[in-house]
Write an enzyme that holds these catalytic residues in place. Structure first.
Site, PDB file in Angstrom:
ATOM      1  N   GLU A   1      -9.313   5.523  -8.490  1.00  0.00           N
ATOM      2  CA  GLU A   1      -9.587   6.052  -7.153  1.00  0.00           C
ATOM      3  C   GLU A   1      -9.480   7.575  -7.187  1.00  0.00           C
ATOM      4  O   GLU A   1      -8.393   8.141  -6.996  1.00  0.00           O
ATOM      5  CB  GLU A   1      -8.610   5.472  -6.120  1.00  0.00           C
ATOM      6  CG  GLU A   1      -8.779   3.969  -5.902  1.00  0.00           C
ATOM      7  CD  GLU A   1      -7.944   3.446  -4.735  1.00  0.00           C
ATOM      8  OE1 GLU A   1      -7.192   4.252  -4.150  1.00  0.00           O
ATOM      9  OE2 GLU A   1      -8.059   2.260  -4.412  1.00  0.00           O
TER      10      GLU A   1
ATOM     11  N   SER B   1       0.829  -1.214   0.000  1.00  0.00           N
ATOM     12  CA  SER B   1       0.000   0.000   0.000  1.00  0.00           C
ATOM     13  C   SER B   1       0.858   1.256   0.000  1.00  0.00           C
ATOM     14  O   SER B   1       1.827   1.364   0.767  1.00  0.00           O
ATOM     15  CB  SER B   1      -0.923   0.018   1.221  1.00  0.00           C
ATOM     16  OG  SER B   1      -1.607   1.251   1.307  1.00  0.00           O
TER      17      SER B   1
END
Length: 282
Positions: free
Chosen positions: A250, A187
């Protein structure tokens, strides 16, 4: 002599008669083409013409697209790249193909007013972005910022347990979680350089999940996408670039790279991966 003349006249009339009869026979027995056949032939001709036009148009469109792509590549090649290297702290790549194996020291991070943390070197830029957004009428809400690898493991496992409780197998649960969450170590939030941002209107009125692609269509989402680069942030996972980033679109995920880099990336519609390739090739 009269008899000869008579014979000659009869012969002449006979020849004329034969010619006339032959002509009539040719006219009467010529091939017959019905109106329906003529219409079919005409329709086929028109279809061929239209097909040729379509093919020609398609070819022209392909050529135009090719030329546009070539021009875009040339523009990127000719444009002067900002000073920097792929190994710089603000260009660190962490992605589904580039994991971060070890957490950063706590000394790298600063705590924001909402209790979340980010890399201390981006605090000023983030605050400037927040101020500009508020002045434009879109006060921002930070949904997520720095997450340690260990914390990401906890979140990821909680998601897995949630799907398993609904009857999904381990493999199915993993696939469902990976649709919206990155595996620990992979991440970008581990860097402290990424923040999930929405505006207050969306935060107060979001339909089901606060982080939804629909945010991109709001006034606040559009403002962020257009102006974040002015403060050093890029829209990290653009729509249509999923094959490169390995992450779905996103519109809330913004990543700090520095103003010069951000403006270049946005102006040339690049991902961080593509930009780093350019830096490595120069």
């Amino acid at each position: 002599r009269v008899k000869i003349k008579k014979i000659f006249s009869m012969s002449f009339l006979f020849v004329v008669g034969v010619v006339v009869i032959y002509g009539l026979n040719r006219f009467v027995t010529r091939p017959y083409t019905s109106n329906a056949a003529e219409e079919v032939a005409e329709s086929q001709i028109k279809a061929t013409i239209e097909k040729n036009k379509t093919q020609e148009s398609s070819t022209k469109e392909q050529q135009a697209n090719k030329q546009e792509e070539q021009a875009k590549q040339e523009k990127q090649k000719d444009a002067k790249l900002p000073t920097g290297e792929a190994k710089d702290w603000n260009l660190l790549l962490v992605s589904p193909t580039h994991p971060l194996e070890v957490d950063f020291s706590e000394e790298n991070f600063a705590t924001l007013a909402n209790g979340m943390q980010v890399d201390k070197r981006i605090v000023s830029s983030l605050e400037q972005l927040q101020t500009a957004a508020a002045d434009a009428g879109y006060p921002l809400v930070i949904v997520s910022a720095y997450r340690s690898i260990s914390y990401q493991e906890q979140i990821f496992q909680d998601y897995l347990n949630n799907w398993a409780a609904q009857g999904y197998t381990d493999e199915e649960a993993l696939e469902k979680v990976k649709e919206t969450s990155t595996e620990p170590g992979f991440s970008e939030h581990h860097t402290g350089l990424a923040v999930d941002l929405v505006d207050e209107v969306w935060s107060n009125n979001y339909p089901q999940e606060i982080l939804e692609a629909g945010f991109a269509e709001t006034a606040g989402g559009k403002w962020l996408a257009e102006h974040a680069c002015e403060y050093g942030f890029i829209l990290r996972y653009p729509n249509g670039k999923e094959a490169i980033t390995s992450i779905n679109f996103e519109p809330w995920h913004f990543r700090y790279v520095g103003v010069e880099h951000a403006k270049y990336i946005e102006a040339h519609e690049l991902t961080l991966e593509e930009y780093l390739d350019l830096l490595n090739a120069k």
